[in-house]
Motif scaffolding. Structure first.
Motif, PDB file in Angstrom:
ATOM      1  N   TYR A   1       0.850  -1.190   0.000  1.00 50.38           N
ATOM      2  CA  TYR A   1       0.000   0.000   0.000  1.00 50.38           C
ATOM      3  C   TYR A   1       0.884   1.238   0.000  1.00 50.38           C
ATOM      4  CZ  TYR A   1       0.824   1.157   4.926  1.00 50.38           C
ATOM      5  OH  TYR A   1       1.416   1.534   6.110  1.00 50.38           O
ATOM      6  N   SER A   2       0.330   2.340  -0.437  1.00 50.19           N
ATOM      7  CA  SER A   2       1.060   3.599  -0.434  1.00 50.19           C
ATOM      8  C   SER A   2       0.088   4.744  -0.229  1.00 50.19           C
ATOM      9  CB  SER A   2       1.824   3.796  -1.754  1.00 50.19           C
ATOM     10  OG  SER A   2       0.932   3.840  -2.859  1.00 50.19           O
ATOM     11  N   ILE A   3       0.598   5.800   0.342  1.00 52.59           N
ATOM     12  CA  ILE A   3      -0.184   7.018   0.552  1.00 52.59           C
ATOM     13  C   ILE A   3       0.454   8.128  -0.267  1.00 52.59           C
ATOM     14  CG2 ILE A   3      -0.951   8.733   2.237  1.00 52.59           C
ATOM     15  CD1 ILE A   3      -0.749   6.429   4.337  1.00 52.59           C
ATOM     16  N   VAL A   4      -0.318   8.717  -1.133  1.00 51.21           N
ATOM     17  CA  VAL A   4       0.179   9.778  -2.013  1.00 51.21           C
ATOM     18  C   VAL A   4      -0.453  11.089  -1.576  1.00 51.21           C
ATOM     19  CG1 VAL A   4       0.384  10.608  -4.373  1.00 51.21           C
ATOM     20  CG2 VAL A   4       0.452   8.142  -3.904  1.00 51.21           C
ATOM     21  N   GLU A   5       0.393  11.978  -1.091  1.00 47.01           N
ATOM     22  CA  GLU A   5      -0.102  13.267  -0.622  1.00 47.01           C
ATOM     23  C   GLU A   5      -0.350  14.188  -1.820  1.00 47.01           C
ATOM     24  OE1 GLU A   5      -0.749  13.985   2.427  1.00 47.01           O
ATOM     25  OE2 GLU A   5       0.260  12.388   3.555  1.00 47.01           O
TER      26      GLU A   5
END
Length: 216
Positions: A206-210
């Motif tokens: 998973y990744s969080i892209v701001e």
């Protein structure tokens, strides 16, 4: 004895009932850490088309030993985020915690068991809300890494319906599922990849892209 009761009153596209139910496990925290507080907290969340002349309020019903919070929130705050459970939870969390902190201290004399305990109750509640994505932590960050610790079915409940969902068939007769959730009004998003094997969806990455500052 359960120490938390929740009530919801909102249009159907607002996830008030689902989100407010997430407070129920805090009853166990109150029982374990504050056994002397035999009070029952009742939280009513109302999302109304108009809030003109209607304000959030609190009342203590001594005969049934309940402290009742009525949270009034305008529909306009939620309208842009129909179907987005993550952002709706954040909106509710801010209304809820700010008003709770502001008002609970007013009852420390009417309800003697709160006099020495309410600051600790506030802090325990804050930690609980941070853990459950209602509030950011002290650094202003939300606990999105929760997705690592919960099974697929629970993730779907916590994060709600994704903005997009794509499937891919693999050579080993497995499937990949790629999910994207919008996290805030700026457009930051959480992307998660699950692989189906042994009839279960398992988190692979998973990744969080701001969102870029000042971007659309």
């Amino acid at each position: 004895m359960e120490k938390i009761s929740v009530i919801g009153d909102s249009p159907g596209f607002i996830k008030t009932f689902e989100i407010s139910d997430e407070l129920l496990p805090f009853s166990k925290v109150l029982s374990e850490k504050f056994p002397s507080v035999d009070l029952i907290f009742v939280f009513c969340f109302r999302v109304l088309y108009t809030t003109r002349g209607i304000n959030s309020n609190v009342r203590y019903c001594k005969d049934i030993n309940k402290l009742m919070f009525d949270f009034i929130m305008p529909l306009d705050d939620f309208w842009p985020y129909k179907g987005n459970k993550i952002i709706q939870r954040k909106i509710i969390g801010k209304y809820f915690f700010d008003f709770f902190c502001k008002k609970i201290g007013n009852y420390k004399y009417k309800i003697p068991s709160l006099k020495g305990t309410y600051p600790a109750i506030i802090e325990c509640l804050r930690q609980f809300l941070v853990e459950h994505l209602w509030l950011p932590d002290s650094q202003g960050k939300y606990n999105y890494s929760l997705i690592e610790k919960i099974p697929y079915e629970e993730a779907m409940n916590v994060y709600g319906a994704p903005k997009s969902r794509k499937f891919q068939d693999l050579e080993d007769n497995c499937k990949l599922q790629n999910l994207t959730w919008i996290l805030d009004k700026e457009g930051s998003y959480l992307n998660a990849e699950y692989k189906l094997y042994d009839r279960r969806w398992n988190l692979m990455a998973y990744s969080i892209v701001e969102a870029e500052e000042g971007g659309e």
